[in-house]
Design a protein around this motif. Structure first.
Motif, PDB file in Angstrom:
ATOM      1  N   UNK A 190      63.701 -60.714 108.503  1.00 60.98           N
ATOM      2  CA  UNK A 190      64.937 -61.061 109.046  1.00 60.98           C
ATOM      3  C   UNK A 190      65.697 -59.737 109.107  1.00 60.98           C
ATOM      4  N   UNK A 191      65.650 -58.948 108.099  1.00 64.07           N
ATOM      5  CA  UNK A 191      66.233 -57.510 108.279  1.00 64.07           C
ATOM      6  C   UNK A 191      65.853 -56.842 109.709  1.00 64.07           C
ATOM      7  N   UNK A 192      64.540 -56.810 109.882  1.00 58.85           N
ATOM      8  CA  UNK A 192      63.985 -56.253 111.228  1.00 58.85           C
ATOM      9  C   UNK A 192      64.783 -56.474 112.472  1.00 58.85           C
ATOM     10  N   UNK A 193      65.554 -57.926 112.265  1.00 56.80           N
ATOM     11  CA  UNK A 193      66.504 -58.240 113.489  1.00 56.80           C
ATOM     12  C   UNK A 193      68.055 -57.924 113.481  1.00 56.80           C
ATOM     13  N   UNK A 194      68.286 -57.141 112.109  1.00 53.05           N
ATOM     14  CA  UNK A 194      69.466 -56.871 111.803  1.00 53.05           C
ATOM     15  C   UNK A 194      69.987 -56.103 113.062  1.00 53.05           C
ATOM     16  N   UNK A 195      69.422 -55.190 113.647  1.00 53.15           N
ATOM     17  CA  UNK A 195      69.877 -53.902 114.732  1.00 53.15           C
ATOM     18  C   UNK A 195      70.260 -54.854 115.931  1.00 53.15           C
ATOM     19  N   UNK A 196      69.324 -55.818 116.428  1.00 52.88           N
ATOM     20  CA  UNK A 196      69.512 -56.701 117.471  1.00 52.88           C
ATOM     21  C   UNK A 196      70.842 -57.550 117.227  1.00 52.88           C
ATOM     22  N   UNK A 197      70.863 -57.914 115.794  1.00 53.69           N
ATOM     23  CA  UNK A 197      72.133 -59.083 115.772  1.00 53.69           C
ATOM     24  C   UNK A 197      73.264 -58.308 115.585  1.00 53.69           C
ATOM     25  N   UNK A 198      73.267 -57.029 115.224  1.00 57.99           N
ATOM     26  CA  UNK A 198      74.591 -56.313 115.085  1.00 57.99           C
ATOM     27  C   UNK A 198      75.596 -56.428 116.256  1.00 57.99           C
ATOM     28  N   UNK A 199      76.592 -56.529 115.800  1.00 60.24           N
ATOM     29  CA  UNK A 199      78.017 -57.022 116.830  1.00 60.24           C
ATOM     30  C   UNK A 199      78.902 -55.523 116.763  1.00 60.24           C
ATOM     31  N   UNK A 200      78.745 -54.755 117.772  1.00 58.40           N
ATOM     32  CA  UNK A 200      79.637 -53.601 117.740  1.00 58.40           C
ATOM     33  C   UNK A 200      81.196 -53.956 117.826  1.00 58.40           C
ATOM     34  N   UNK A 201      81.371 -54.955 118.653  1.00 58.10           N
ATOM     35  CA  UNK A 201      82.836 -55.231 118.869  1.00 58.10           C
ATOM     36  C   UNK A 201      83.204 -55.686 117.587  1.00 58.10           C
ATOM     37  N   UNK A 202      82.586 -56.148 116.647  1.00 58.43           N
ATOM     38  CA  UNK A 202      83.116 -56.555 115.044  1.00 58.43           C
ATOM     39  C   UNK A 202      83.190 -55.601 114.379  1.00 58.43           C
ATOM     40  N   UNK A 203      82.670 -54.311 114.448  1.00 56.45           N
ATOM     41  CA  UNK A 203      82.422 -53.144 113.541  1.00 56.45           C
ATOM     42  C   UNK A 203      83.609 -52.345 113.876  1.00 56.45           C
ATOM     43  N   UNK A 204      83.936 -52.307 115.228  1.00 54.15           N
ATOM     44  CA  UNK A 204      84.930 -51.162 115.271  1.00 54.15           C
ATOM     45  C   UNK A 204      84.507 -49.823 115.078  1.00 54.15           C
ATOM     46  N   UNK A 205      85.371 -49.160 114.156  1.00 52.71           N
ATOM     47  CA  UNK A 205      84.930 -47.767 113.844  1.00 52.71           C
ATOM     48  C   UNK A 205      84.450 -47.619 112.282  1.00 52.71           C
ATOM     49  N   UNK A 206      84.076 -48.873 111.836  1.00 58.97           N
ATOM     50  CA  UNK A 206      83.324 -48.736 110.635  1.00 58.97           C
ATOM     51  C   UNK A 206      82.145 -47.520 110.229  1.00 58.97           C
ATOM     52  N   UNK A 207      82.474 -47.059 109.109  1.00 66.80           N
ATOM     53  CA  UNK A 207      81.472 -46.176 108.876  1.00 66.80           C
ATOM     54  C   UNK A 207      80.971 -46.461 107.309  1.00 66.80           C
ATOM     55  N   UNK A 208      79.761 -47.035 107.447  1.00 73.08           N
ATOM     56  CA  UNK A 208      79.493 -47.602 106.021  1.00 73.08           C
ATOM     57  C   UNK A 208      78.019 -47.572 105.884  1.00 73.08           C
ATOM     58  N   UNK A 209      77.381 -47.858 104.551  1.00 68.09           N
ATOM     59  CA  UNK A 209      75.996 -48.126 104.342  1.00 68.09           C
ATOM     60  C   UNK A 209      76.062 -49.200 103.393  1.00 68.09           C
ATOM     61  N   UNK A 210      75.075 -50.187 104.038  1.00 65.08           N
ATOM     62  CA  UNK A 210      74.849 -51.401 103.104  1.00 65.08           C
ATOM     63  C   UNK A 210      73.418 -51.570 102.597  1.00 65.08           C
ATOM     64  N   UNK A 211      73.425 -51.707 101.477  1.00 64.94           N
ATOM     65  CA  UNK A 211      72.075 -51.728 100.625  1.00 64.94           C
ATOM     66  C   UNK A 211      71.518 -53.178 100.551  1.00 64.94           C
ATOM     67  N   UNK A 212      70.329 -53.525 100.526  1.00 68.07           N
ATOM     68  CA  UNK A 212      69.521 -54.489 100.118  1.00 68.07           C
ATOM     69  C   UNK A 212      68.623 -54.535  99.181  1.00 68.07           C
ATOM     70  N   UNK A 213      68.817 -54.793  97.990  1.00 71.34           N
ATOM     71  CA  UNK A 213      67.899 -54.912  96.788  1.00 71.34           C
ATOM     72  C   UNK A 213      67.265 -56.237  96.708  1.00 71.34           C
ATOM     73  N   UNK A 214      66.117 -56.461  97.063  1.00 76.87           N
ATOM     74  CA  UNK A 214      65.400 -57.929  97.051  1.00 76.87           C
ATOM     75  C   UNK A 214      64.142 -57.942  96.144  1.00 76.87           C
ATOM     76  N   UNK A 215      64.321 -58.779  95.117  1.00 76.97           N
ATOM     77  CA  UNK A 215      63.286 -58.521  94.314  1.00 76.97           C
ATOM     78  C   UNK A 215      62.179 -59.661  94.428  1.00 76.97           C
TER      79      UNK A 215
END
Lengths: 156, 400, 386
Positions: free
Chosen positions: C127-152
């Protein structure tokens, strides 16, 4: 009601009522592809009839003139177009997309042969002109309808 | 009455039906209509340019689309042509047939294409029907098309056990007919050994009308092409002739029901056949007709109305069901298609009765074809406040 | 455990409470018994009360009372639950059976989100591998963030999505100073992304923890288009819009119906009489349809009368005035009022708590409303004359 009828019709009156019913609408394969492209990719798709050469938007399964199947004749249209006609809506109604007054324009997108009606904003009614260049502004919330284009506004 | 007063003879020369189903999410309304229209044109070997006039019909308030005939030009092919819309309730489909017959017989048009459709999944059928009642009184009381009155009457006359068994037997036979019709919406694979279980356990809707008795809510479309005698003979090697049709209306009488049942008024499904058969000189309809496609909105009505439509007396109709005479291979095949209880796209439903009767005459009904020659067929439509339409079809132009 | 359509009866009930939608169960107080026969079947009891649901597996047949009961074989039950079989058709054919208050069974789909069978083989990494293609630049605007996923747990791991300049990149491992961190088990994360687990439920139950800037965390779902599992993408998504149309109307009574309705205010039931055939009509209509003449003479009839026919209505239909589903069962009676004959009947409702005791031929009388405004419900209902 005229005067002489007054006595005869004294028992007639008007009752406020309502007609309310749940319903749903199936957009179909062709309609869904159009709406999904609007919603997810912000692309406006049309279909072209190879027989008459017309490009229709919104797309349709069948050309009404030639009965050709257009279900896989997709063409991508521009997000810009021109106003082919317009009117100003002055009366409010709960079913309308905006509070009056607002401009409802027919817009022929670049690459299309048919115009679609939509709301025109960011321009005063007295400044709207037929032939004016406009662009689609997409909605931030998906609606699964043509209102995934929130409105059109002039290209500056 | 104007029997045999047609200006000229009219035949059905093209038949198109979609598959009937509970959901057609893959097509919108004009796209679904187009499927039936294309099949009818193909069946008649015509193109839409050969059609002089189009007719369009469905129920009001069922899909919540205003002026569907305009929008549906995309599917009907009526672009730039004459087109009429008709909406007469449950009878819509067969009213289209009557009207098309009249239009061609009059000489106004040589070839007419009529299409009836419904997408019941898009609307609320019972809600829509309830809106036909008086908004100030009946609307809050009416129960859509659902009523237990017929069941109560049959039970009153023939006793609970016999009546319930006959209605359920009718239902199971219709289900078995539907299993032989690839277009049918529902075929549950019912067997006679389920009869008692269904009588007891099928959920009740209104009174003794249970869910299994009632017609389905279907999506689908049906199109027919009508031609004048000259064109029909030129264009078709199997024209099916429309001999006559009758429409019988009455005032809105949903709440009229006497305490003394001998005071009940003659129902329209008795009056219509009485007039039709009288003016066409048919004394014994059960013997005359080779097949009957009845608009059976529920198995209670389907079973009960056999008596009225064939002008029978006493329990003759119940015996026809008990003896299984109504089966496709029986003495008087009724609804080889599976009937309305098996598929009910309402604006098309009554037209499907005529389409199926015509297919039987042509010998083109496939797996549900009645064995032997089918020369004379009867089709009925039913609607609203219990009105009735009948259409008589013939294989040969030999009646006088 | 017997599998049908790629899942089991057990799975459906086990996930039922996590699929509960309190907003679909306002004011609901019911017990639903499930008797599922055949391999993989069993008995379950669902209690919905005070905006909460509880699903229990029972060892025996003792449901201890229920509002409604559903019986089916395991294959039918699963098929309907996963949408592979048409519930209405199964119900009609008797393969799915209901007992008790059927309207409860009709409301169940509102109370629970649909069960989605586990998509075998889909991992959090997929699922995470598809995150890049599912990303919507139009919604992100000028956001500058890092999002972590810690999955056990099984299939788990650590990833960081870097969102900057309208682009998204995915890295393995967790960066320092993450704007937001998602902490969950890998299997819960997969369920969340497949829509099997409601995010609010998961957060509420502590199964999904969000750490860092909450304002950014709320924006996250909008930054990516929905994950569509490969199996599901074989068929195209089809759009269905659900609406209730509601149009304001004005109905003219006309002078005959107007007089009739005004009569009700004074506890009078008025019929009009045809001057030719003499028949009475209740409610009155300006014309006698049979004689095609005006019928202007009013006569008072009733208020008592006799039941000629009863319609017991078990099917819940929408009230055309509101679009809301009506309560069932109710009884509609056709009534021959005193002073009327033959087919000169009218219709109204029967008192609902005595519904079972009415029969054809019973004498009944209207129960008048305290406040009468000139409409159908100036008569609340009819009750027996004792």
């Amino acid at each position: 009601m005229n005067q002489d009828k007054g006595e005869k019709y004294k028992d007639a009156y008007v009752v406020d009522g309502k007609l309310a019913l749940p319903y749903q609408y199936f957009a179909g394969t062709v309609g869904s592809k159009f709406l999904i492209a609007l919603r997810d990719k912000r692309e406006i798709l049309g279909v072209r009839c190879d027989t008459c050469g017309k490009v229709y938007v919104p797309p349709r399964q069948v050309c009404e003139k030639d009965f050709e199947d257009l279900g896989d004749k997709w063409v991508m249209l521009g997000n810009t177009g021109v106003v082919t006609n317009f009117t100003i809506v002055h009366k409010d109604d709960k079913h309308r997309p905006r509070k009056a007054p607002y401009i409802l324009a027919m817009i022929k997108l670049d690459g299309a042969d048919t115009a679609i009606p939509h709301v025109l904003e960011m321009v005063q009614p007295e400044n709207v002109e037929i032939g004016m260049e406009v662009k689609a502004v997409f909605s931030s919330e998906p609606t699964n309808t043509i209102l995934d284009i929130d409105h059109f506004e002039p290209v500056l | 009455m104007a029997a045999n007063k047609k200006n000229r003879n009219v035949a059905i020369i093209g038949i198109g039906q979609t598959q009937y189903s509970s959901h057609r999410e893959d097509v919108n309304q004009p796209e679904m209509i187009n499927e039936a229209v294309k099949l009818a044109l193909q069946d008649a070997n015509l193109t839409k340019d050969d059609i002089d006039c189009f007719m369009h019909g469905n129920m009001e308030l069922f899909e919540m689309v205003h002026q569907p005939d305009l929008w549906h030009v995309l599917g009907t092919g009526a672009y730039g042509c004459s087109e009429f819309r008709l909406t007469t309730g449950g009878t819509t489909g067969i009213t289209l047939v009557c009207a098309a017959d009249n239009l061609v017989a009059s000489g106004m048009y040589d070839i007419v294409l009529a299409v009836g459709f419904e997408k019941l999944q898009e609307g609320h059928t019972t809600g829509g029907i309830t809106n036909m009642a008086d908004p100030l009184w009946g609307r809050m009381l009416q129960t859509g098309a659902l009523t237990g009155t017929c069941a109560a009457d049959v039970i009153n006359e023939f006793g609970e056990d016999r009546a319930r068994r006959a209605a359920m037997k009718h239902r199971i036979i219709m289900d078995q007919h539907a299993s032989r019709n690839p277009n049918s919406h529902r075929s549950f694979g019912l067997e006679m050994d389920q009869l008692e279980d269904l009588m007891e356990n099928s959920p009740r809707l209104v009174g003794d009308l249970r869910l299994i008795h009632m017609c389905s809510q279907s999506d689908g479309a049906c199109a027919l092409i009508f031609a004048c005698e000259k064109k029909a003979k030129e264009l078709s090697d199997k024209p099916v002739w429309i001999r006559d049709h009758v429409t019988t209306h009455r005032e809105e009488t949903l709440w009229m029901y006497p305490l003394d049942l001998s005071q009940k008024e003659e129902p329209t499904h008795r009056k219509a056949p009485r007039e039709l058969f009288e003016r066409n000189g048919i004394d014994k309809p059960v013997e005359y007709f080779d097949v009957f496609e009845m608009y059976d909105p529920s198995s209670w009505w389907g079973m009960d109305w056999i008596r009225e439509f064939f002008l029978l007396e006493g329990d003759e109709h119940i015996r026809m069901v008990e003896n299984e005479d109504i089966r496709i291979e029986g003495k008087m095949p009724i609804c080889p298609s599976g009937g309305v209880v098996s598929a009910n796209p309402i604006g098309a439903t009554a037209m499907v009765r005529v389409a199926e009767a015509a297919l039987q005459i042509r010998g083109d009904a496939g797996g549900h074809q009645v064995p032997g020659d089918v020369n004379h067929a009867l089709a009925s439509g039913f609607g609203g406040t219990l009105w009735t339409i009948l259409v008589m079809l013939e294989k040969e132009l030999d009646w006088e | 455990m017997a599998e049908y359509f790629g899942t089991t009866v057990e799975d459906i009930f086990r996930t039922q409470d996590s699929r509960f939608r309190p907003e679909g169960a306002e004011g609901v107080d019911v017990v639903v018994a499930y008797n599922i026969s055949g391999a993989g079947g069993g008995r379950w009891k669902l209690t919905v009360k005070d905006g909460a649901s509880k699903t229990e597996k029972l060892k025996d047949d003792d449901f201890g009372g229920f509002t409604a009961k559903m019986s089916a074989d395991a294959e039918t039950f699963v098929g309907v639950a996963v949408g592979q079989l048409d519930g209405a058709a199964m119900f009609t054919s008797g393969k799915l059976k209901g007992e008790g208050d059927m309207s409860v069974l009709m409301k169940l789909p509102m109370m629970f989100t649909k069960y989605m069978p586990p998509k075998k083989g889909i991992t959090a990494a997929d699922i995470l591998a598809t995150a890049v293609e599912r990303f919507r630049p139009d919604m992100a605007g000028d956001l500058d963030i890092t999002v972590g996923y810690k999955l056990s747990g099984e299939g788990g791991g650590e990833w960081t999505a870097v969102i900057k300049d309208g682009k998204c990149a995915l890295e393995e491992g967790l960066r320092d100073g993450l704007t937001v961190t998602n902490i969950a088990s890998a299997s819960d994360y997969v369920d969340l992304m497949l829509g099997k687990l409601d995010p609010l439920v998961a957060i509420g139950a502590g199964r999904l923890q969000l750490k860092g800037d909450m304002e950014t965390a709320q924006k996250l779902p909008k930054l990516f288009s929905k994950f569509i599992p490969p199996e599901a993408s074989s068929g195209p998504e089809l759009i269905v819009l659900k609406k209730t149309i509601s149009v304001d109307m004005k109905y003219s009574t006309g002078r005959m119906m107007g007089k009739f309705l005004k009569g009700l205010k004074e506890k009078k039931i008025l019929a009009n009489k045809c001057p030719e055939c003499g028949r009475r009509q209740v409610p009155p209509r300006e014309i006698c349809a049979a004689c095609v003449c005006r019928a202007e003479e009013f006569v008072e009839v009733g208020p008592e009368g006799v039941i000629t026919m009863i319609e017991y209505v078990y099917y819940a239909s929408p009230d055309p005035l509101t679009g809301e589903t009506r309560e069932t069962p109710y009884g509609v009676a056709i009534i021959l009022l005193d002073g009327c004959e033959g087919n000169e009947t009218m219709w109204h409702l029967l008192k609902s708590d005595e519904l079972d005791s009415f029969k054809r031929g019973d004498r009944i009388r209207p129960v008048w409303a305290e406040e009468r405004t000139g409409n159908l419900f100036d008569i609340k209902y009819f009750e027996k004359v004792r």
